[in-house]
Design an enzyme around this catalytic site. Structure first.
Site, PDB file in Angstrom:
ATOM      1  N   LYS A  64       0.796  -1.237   0.000  1.00 46.37           N
ATOM      2  CA  LYS A  64       0.000   0.000   0.000  1.00 46.37           C
ATOM      3  C   LYS A  64       0.831   1.291   0.000  1.00 46.37           C
ATOM      4  CE  LYS A  64      -2.077  -1.593   3.611  1.00 46.37           C
ATOM      5  NZ  LYS A  64      -2.918  -1.948   4.746  1.00 46.37           N
ATOM      6  N   ASP A  74      -5.067  -5.866  10.750  1.00 45.48           N
ATOM      7  CA  ASP A  74      -6.373  -5.187  10.842  1.00 45.48           C
ATOM      8  C   ASP A  74      -7.552  -6.138  10.611  1.00 45.48           C
ATOM      9  OD1 ASP A  74      -5.641  -5.386   8.179  1.00 45.48           O
ATOM     10  OD2 ASP A  74      -6.209  -3.341   7.634  1.00 45.48           O
TER      11      ASP A  74
HETATM   12  C1  BGC Z   1      -1.891  -5.819   3.827  1.00 41.31           C
HETATM   13  C2  BGC Z   1      -2.715  -6.572   4.840  1.00 41.31           C
HETATM   14  C3  BGC Z   1      -3.894  -5.725   5.302  1.00 41.31           C
HETATM   15  C4  BGC Z   1      -4.673  -5.215   4.089  1.00 41.31           C
HETATM   16  C5  BGC Z   1      -5.838  -4.316   4.494  1.00 41.31           C
HETATM   17  C6  BGC Z   1      -2.768  -5.280   2.707  1.00 41.31           C
HETATM   18  O1  BGC Z   1      -2.005  -4.482   1.851  1.00 41.31           O
HETATM   19  O2  BGC Z   1      -0.914  -6.675   3.270  1.00 41.31           O
HETATM   20  O3  BGC Z   1      -1.920  -6.923   5.965  1.00 41.31           O
HETATM   21  O4  BGC Z   1      -4.725  -6.496   6.109  1.00 41.31           O
HETATM   22  O5  BGC Z   1      -3.806  -4.485   3.248  1.00 41.31           O
HETATM   23  O6  BGC Z   1      -5.428  -3.198   5.176  1.00 41.31           O
END
Ligand code: BGC
Length: 468
Positions: free
Chosen positions: A167, A202
């Protein structure tokens, strides 16, 4: 189930052919989603058996699920997107909760700078939060639940190494390190009287918070900037745990489903997805997430739009009349936000006036025909439908794997896509009809807004109870 697509009446032949081609590329037939679902189930088994699978299936080590009767005050921290959230959460028993919270913006420079600076910023934010709260609970170390929304290989409730960032985060010096240690070091250096008692993803936090209200919920899911799911698994099915002794029959597993099929065995990836992936900061990773989540949908749409402009099939009228300024925004990576897709999909005016206002005001595209706008709406629909159908396929795979089709189950979902994107839930449900059949209405989907903070506090509470 067929999904409603806007009719583009006045398109010329070339446009028609291009639209048909793009529609085909984004379409997921019933057979295809069945295949994806089956592959998903196979990958779940593989991930439960061994470490290092692209569907990582990470054990959470959270000791049990809450009953709703617990009482006590705990801190929680939520890092995973635009903001850092610090909360003080008081459990009053009877499923009642009191929350005080503060958000702190995480600057881009912190996301991509040195990890130490990022964790120092987190410790300082907690310090500021506690100062603002006053001294009422500052008699000894406070237990904190840390929601860290990235792939972490956990080895205990309060231990886990970062596998890789997602992200848009890329802080150096964190991958391969224990993120609890990184945070605890910063807290100690700054004399903040807080003990990091639990580390949760999360999705795990969302599931715990949802369980506090709806006992026996099966899954916690995020459909927002990123996407992922966690679910309750039988400990004996998590083969890679070996002989590990755990005080409950069940354990929550964080699937890290964003990495599902990074090998690209079943997912139909278009040219537009490949371009996004290649230009992203994590190429060849998180491919499932890149087809589904809010961080990426706008960019996929932009890639399709650019392709049609370059093929002389979109905005023909303005193509030669205006200077480069017209295309400046649309030429920029991430220049087309997922929020536009959402607004365009919600535009029901006959002339697509709201779409026109996005084109004019947000993208500086001053002239467009109704056909142009209809084509753009079609693109948004195709991308939005594909995202919801893939998310539904992941959900259906877990429901089938856990044999919850006939008995039914409850799933708590958080995230802007699920909460705000037009028709997202309805499209998930439509896809359930194809994948699960007449039992689909036994699956309850509920909005679990901001659950991860509460969930982290629950995990801290359970870890503290376990320590006693
Ligand atoms: C992460 C996860 C997270 C999800 C939602 C993903 O990019 O790898 O760990 O739960 O985003 O936030």
């Amino acid at each position: 189930m067929s999904f409603h697509l806007i009719d583009i009446k006045d398109a010329n032949e070339l446009q028609r052919a291009a639209i048909l081609d793009i529609t085909r590329q984004f379409e997921l037939t019933t057979k295809k989603i069945h295949d994806i679902k089956q592959h998903f189930i196979n990958e779940m088994h593989k991930g439960l058996e061994k470490h290092g699978n692209s569907l990582a299936m990470i054990p959470s080590y959270v000791p049990g699920t809450p009953t709703g009767k617990e009482i006590g005050t705990f801190l929680a921290l939520d890092l995973g997107g635009t903001n850092l959230r610090v909360c003080q959460i008081t459990f009053l028993g009877g499923s009642e909760i009191k929350i005080k919270q503060q958000k702190y913006k995480v600057l881009e420079s912190l996301k991509t700078g040195e990890a130490r600076a990022l964790f120092d910023f987190i410790a300082e934010s907690i310090d500021r939060f506690l100062t603002d709260l006053g001294d009422e609970h500052n008699d000894g170390k406070l237990d904190l639940g840390f929601t860290f929304s990235f792939p972490v290989e956990q080895t205990a409730i309060n231990k886990g190494t970062l596998l890789h960032w997602t992200k848009g985060f890329a802080a150096t010096g964190a991958v391969g390190k224990d993120v609890v240690e990184l945070l605890q070091d910063s807290l100690n250096r700054k004399n903040v009287p807080v003990r990091v008692a639990a580390l949760v993803n999360d999705t795990v936090g969302t599931l715990l918070a949802y369980t506090y209200i709806i006992p026996n919920a099966l899954m916690g899911v995020i459909l927002g900037t990123g996407t992922n799911g966690a679910y309750v698994e039988k400990v004996k099915a998590i083969k890679k745990l070996g002989n590990f002794h755990f005080n409950s029959e069940d354990m929550i597993v964080n699937m890290e489903w964003g990495g599902f099929d990074n090998e690209r065995k079943v997912l139909p990836i278009t040219l537009f997805d490949n371009k996004l992936d290649r230009e992203s900061i994590n190429p060849r990773a998180q491919i499932f997430e890149k087809l589904i989540s809010g961080m990426y949908l706008g960019e996929i749409a932009r890639n399709v739009i650019i392709h049609l402009i370059d093929s002389d099939l979109l905005f023909k009228e303005i193509h030669f009349q205006f200077s480069n300024i017209t295309y400046q925004r649309i030429n920029q990576q991430w220049g087309f936000e997922t929020a536009y897709l959402s607004r365009i999909e919600a535009d029901l005016t006959p002339n697509l006036d709201n779409t026109n206002s996005i084109l004019k005001n947000d993208l500086n595209v001053y002239e467009s025909s109704l056909t142009d706008r209809q084509i753009i709406k079609r693109i948004c629909q195709l991308i939005g439908i594909r995202a919801a159908r893939l998310a539904a396929t992941g959900l259906a795979a877990v429901i089938t794997h856990r044999k919850a089709v006939e008995s039914g189950c409850s799933i708590g979902i958080d995230g802007t896509l699920f909460e705000f994107y037009p028709h997202f839930e309805q499209r998930i449900r439509g896809t359930f009809d194809e994948l699960i059949g007449s039992n689909a209405d036994k699956i309850a989907l509920g909005l679990a807004r901001d659950g991860s903070g509460v969930g982290a506090a629950i995990a801290a509470m359970m870890a503290a109870k376990n320590r006693e």
